[in-house]
Design a protein around this motif. Structure first.
Motif, PDB file in Angstrom:
ATOM      1  N   LEU A  34       0.818  -1.214   0.000  1.00  0.00           N
ATOM      2  CA  LEU A  34       0.000   0.000   0.000  1.00  0.00           C
ATOM      3  C   LEU A  34       0.848   1.259   0.000  1.00  0.00           C
ATOM      4  N   THR A  35       1.937   1.269   0.773  1.00  0.00           N
ATOM      5  CA  THR A  35       2.750   2.473   0.932  1.00  0.00           C
ATOM      6  C   THR A  35       3.922   2.542  -0.037  1.00  0.00           C
ATOM      7  N   GLY A  36       4.303   1.406  -0.589  1.00  0.00           N
ATOM      8  CA  GLY A  36       5.450   1.391  -1.498  1.00  0.00           C
ATOM      9  C   GLY A  36       6.792   1.302  -0.805  1.00  0.00           C
ATOM     10  N   VAL A  37       6.791   1.118   0.505  1.00  0.00           N
ATOM     11  CA  VAL A  37       8.031   0.925   1.261  1.00  0.00           C
ATOM     12  C   VAL A  37       7.844  -0.269   2.197  1.00  0.00           C
ATOM     13  N   GLU A  38       8.944  -0.849   2.642  1.00  0.00           N
ATOM     14  CA  GLU A  38       8.861  -1.955   3.586  1.00  0.00           C
ATOM     15  C   GLU A  38       8.248  -1.478   4.895  1.00  0.00           C
TER      16      GLU A  38
ATOM     17  N   GLN B 241      16.207  -4.436  16.825  1.00  0.00           N
ATOM     18  CA  GLN B 241      15.516  -5.430  16.008  1.00  0.00           C
ATOM     19  C   GLN B 241      15.432  -5.031  14.540  1.00  0.00           C
ATOM     20  N   MET B 242      15.396  -3.739  14.282  1.00  0.00           N
ATOM     21  CA  MET B 242      15.223  -3.232  12.921  1.00  0.00           C
ATOM     22  C   MET B 242      16.232  -2.109  12.687  1.00  0.00           C
ATOM     23  N   PRO B 243      17.516  -2.439  12.600  1.00  0.00           N
ATOM     24  CA  PRO B 243      18.566  -1.408  12.534  1.00  0.00           C
ATOM     25  C   PRO B 243      18.506  -0.529  11.289  1.00  0.00           C
ATOM     26  N   ASN B 244      17.801  -0.973  10.249  1.00  0.00           N
ATOM     27  CA  ASN B 244      17.697  -0.163   9.033  1.00  0.00           C
ATOM     28  C   ASN B 244      16.444   0.689   8.986  1.00  0.00           C
ATOM     29  N   VAL B 245      15.688   0.752  10.097  1.00  0.00           N
ATOM     30  CA  VAL B 245      14.443   1.518  10.098  1.00  0.00           C
ATOM     31  C   VAL B 245      14.696   2.977   9.722  1.00  0.00           C
ATOM     32  N   GLY B 246      13.791   3.537   8.910  1.00  0.00           N
ATOM     33  CA  GLY B 246      13.913   4.930   8.492  1.00  0.00           C
ATOM     34  C   GLY B 246      12.848   5.829   9.082  1.00  0.00           C
TER      35      GLY B 246
ATOM     36  N   GLY C 164      19.005  10.028  12.525  1.00  0.00           N
ATOM     37  CA  GLY C 164      18.458  10.213  11.184  1.00  0.00           C
ATOM     38  C   GLY C 164      17.078   9.623  10.978  1.00  0.00           C
ATOM     39  N   VAL C 165      16.572   8.852  11.931  1.00  0.00           N
ATOM     40  CA  VAL C 165      15.266   8.200  11.795  1.00  0.00           C
ATOM     41  C   VAL C 165      14.147   9.212  12.031  1.00  0.00           C
ATOM     42  N   ARG C 166      13.152   9.210  11.151  1.00  0.00           N
ATOM     43  CA  ARG C 166      11.975  10.072  11.342  1.00  0.00           C
ATOM     44  C   ARG C 166      11.040   9.444  12.370  1.00  0.00           C
ATOM     45  N   VAL C 167      10.439  10.284  13.215  1.00  0.00           N
ATOM     46  CA  VAL C 167       9.454   9.834  14.197  1.00  0.00           C
ATOM     47  C   VAL C 167       8.169  10.624  13.982  1.00  0.00           C
TER      48      VAL C 167
ATOM     49  N   PRO D  65      12.709   1.911   5.329  1.00  0.00           N
ATOM     50  CA  PRO D  65      11.792   0.966   5.960  1.00  0.00           C
ATOM     51  C   PRO D  65      11.052   1.617   7.125  1.00  0.00           C
ATOM     52  N   VAL D  66       9.788   1.253   7.276  1.00  0.00           N
ATOM     53  CA  VAL D  66       8.902   1.887   8.255  1.00  0.00           C
ATOM     54  C   VAL D  66       8.509   0.875   9.321  1.00  0.00           C
ATOM     55  N   CYS D  67       8.422   1.336  10.562  1.00  0.00           N
ATOM     56  CA  CYS D  67       7.877   0.512  11.638  1.00  0.00           C
ATOM     57  C   CYS D  67       6.680   1.229  12.250  1.00  0.00           C
TER      58      CYS D  67
END
Length: 406
Positions: free
Chosen positions: A36-40, A169-174, A199-202, A300-302
Motif C-alpha cells: 500500500l505504501t510502497g516501502v517496507e 531489532q530493525m537497525p535499518n528503520v527509516g 536520522g530516523v523520522r518519528v 523501511p517503516v515501523c
C-alpha cells in the motif's frame, strides 16, 4: 535528564531495571502495508507485552525507583485501562499497594484485569482527565505517590526502552510511526532515536476526535482539547504532558490525525491480515499508513501496535464498522410489494451480483407503508467499494428506492 531531555544514561538505567521483567516483543512484516505504501513496513507488536500494552515499561521504571519511605503509602494512578494495568502489575511485582481511579465508562476487560493485578479500583468521572483529578486528591490526602500516565521523566525513560529495543531489532528503520495520547510513548521513542540513530523520522498519530497535540504545538505549550469523542480510549487524552511536550517539540518530525473510519479499517486489517488483536488506539499508526498519503516515509517503516486490550463486544462493533468503511458491508432499507414473490425478487437481484446476505428484517408496521407494501432491512457482505456500488446500481436499475443505512 539534561536540558529537560532524557540522557542516554537515563534510558540505559531503565533498560537495566526492565530487562528481567519486560518482554522483548516481536517485529513482524506486513506485506499489505508494504504494498500500500510502497516501502517496507513492519509492525512492533507491543500488544503482546505484559498486560497487553507498552505501559508496564514506564510504570515499572517509575515505581521501582521509589524510595522505601515513598513505597509505604502505596501508589495511585488514573487510567482508562492500559496504564492502570501497568501500574497494578508493576506495584504487585514490587510488593507495593496500588489504587487506581478509572472513568465510569471503562471497558469491562480492562477493569477486570486491573483488579486481577491487585489494584483497588474506584470508578469516577467520564474521562481520564477527571479521574486524574481524583487521583491527585487521593495522593494529597493519603500520601500515596501519584504515578502519572505520561508526565514524568521516569515514565518517559521506561517507554524509551521500546525505542532502543526496536532499533536493535530493525537497525535499518527509516521512519517510526507511534500512536499518541499524552505523549509519553512518542517522547520516549523520539528520545531513544535521537540518542542512538538521529536520522530516523518519528511521526505521532492522534485520533481526530481527541487531538490536543496540533493546537498545542501551534501555541508552543500544552493546550487542552475542547472536546473528546473517539473509540480509541487509550489515546483519548485531553492535555499533553509538559515533560513529553519538550521532547516532542525538539525531537518529533510530525504529528498527524486519523478518523474513526480509519481506526476501524486499521483494526480490521490487523485482525484479518496480520492475525493480531489490537485495540483502536493500538491501531492508530496502521490507520495513518493506510489513509494519510501526506506522510513522509523515509526508508523501511515501523508502525508500533501500542496495545491490544479490547472488549470483545467493542471488537465486534469495530470490525463491523471497519467492514462498512472498507466497502465490504452494505445495509439498505427498501420498500417492496407485499405480494407473493416480492422478497424473492429483491433477493434475486442481490444473488445475481454475488453478494452474500447477512441479515433480512421484514416489517409490515412502518408508519409510511401502504396497504400492500413491506419495509425490508437488508444487510449484505460485498467484496469492496466497487462491488458495493454494483449492488446499489443493480437495485436502482430494478426499480427499487434504496436508503443506505449508516
Amino acid at each position: 535528564m539534561s536540558g529537560g531531555l532524557l540522557t542516554a544514561q537515563d534510558i540505559a538505567d531503565a533498560e537495566v531495571l526492565l530487562g528481567p521483567v519486560i518482554r522483548r516483543t516481536p517485529v513482524v512484516a506486513s506485506r499489505i502495508l508494504s504494498d500500500l505504501t510502497g516501502v517496507e513496513v513492519r509492525l512492533k507488536c507491543e500488544n503482546l507485552q505484559r498486560t497487553g500494552s507498552f505501559k508496564p515499561r514506564g510504570a515499572y521504571n517509575r515505581i521501582a525507583k521509589l524510595s522505601a519511605a515513598d513505597r509505604e503509602n502505596g501508589v495511585v494512578a488514573a487510567s482508562a485501562g492500559n496504564h492502570a494495568q501497568g501500574v497494578a502489575w508493576a506495584a504487585s511485582e514490587l510488593g507495593i499497594a496500588s489504587t487506581v481511579f478509572m472513568p465510569t465508562g471503562v471497558s469491562l476487560p480492562k477493569l477486570v484485569a486491573t483488579k486481577a493485578y491487585g489494584a483497588e479500583i474506584t470508578l469516577v468521572g467520564q474521562t481520564v482527565d477527571e479521574a486524574l483529578g481524583h487521583a491527585r486528591e487521593f495522593a494529597a490526602r493519603t500520601g500515596a505517590v501519584l504515578i502519572h500516565p505520561f508526565d514524568h521523566a521516569d515514565i518517559v525513560a521506561g517507554q524509551a526502552t521500546l525505542g532502543t529495543e526496536l532499533l536493535g531489532q530493525m537497525p535499518n528503520v527509516g521512519t517510526i510511526v507511534v500512536p499518541t495520547g499524552g505523549g509519553g510513548l512518542l517522547a520516549g521513542v523520539a528520545a531513544a532515536v535521537h540518542l542512538h540513530k538521529p536520522g530516523v523520522r518519528v511521526v505521532g498519530v492522534q485520533a481526530e476526535g481527541a487531538a490536543a497535540w496540533p493546537a498545542s504545538l501551534k501555541a508552543g505549550h500544552p493546550i487542552a482539547a475542547e472536546s473528546m469523542s473517539t473509540m480509541a480510549d487509550g489515546i483519548a487524552v485531553g492535555l499533553p504532558g509538559s515533560v513529553p511536550f519538550d521532547h516532542v517539540v525538539d525531537l518529533v518530525d510530525d504529528i498527524v490525525t486519523v478518523s474513526e473510519d480509519a481506526l476501524s479499517r486499521a483494526l480490521l486489517l490487523c485482525v484479518e491480515r496480520a492475525k493480531l488483536i489490537v485495540e483502536p488506539a493500538g491501531a492508530a499508526a496502521v490507520a495513518a499508513l493506510m489513509t494519510r498519503e501526506d506522510l513522509m516515509l523515509d526508508g523501511p517503516v515501523c508502525a508500533i501496535l501500542s496495545g491490544g486490550n479490547i472488549d470483545p463486544l467493542l471488537l465486534t462493533h469495530v470490525i463491523t464498522h471497519g467492514l462498512r468503511a472498507a466497502g465490504r458491508y452494505l445495509a439498505v432499507r427498501v420498500t417492496i410489494s407485499d405480494r407473493p414473490g416480492g422478497l424473492l425478487s429483491l433477493l434475486d437481484v442481490v444473488k445475481k451480483l454475488g453478494a452474500s446476505v447477512v441479515d433480512v428484517v421484514h416489517s409490515r408496521t412502518g408508519g409510511q407503508l401502504g396497504l400492500e407494501e413491506v419495509d425490508v432491512m437488508l444487510t449484505v457482505e460485498t467484496r469492496g467499494p466497487a462491488h458495493r456500488q454494483d449492488v446499489l446500481d443493480a437495485l436502482a436499475a430494478s426499480g427499487y428506492a434504496v436508503t443506505v443505512e449508516s
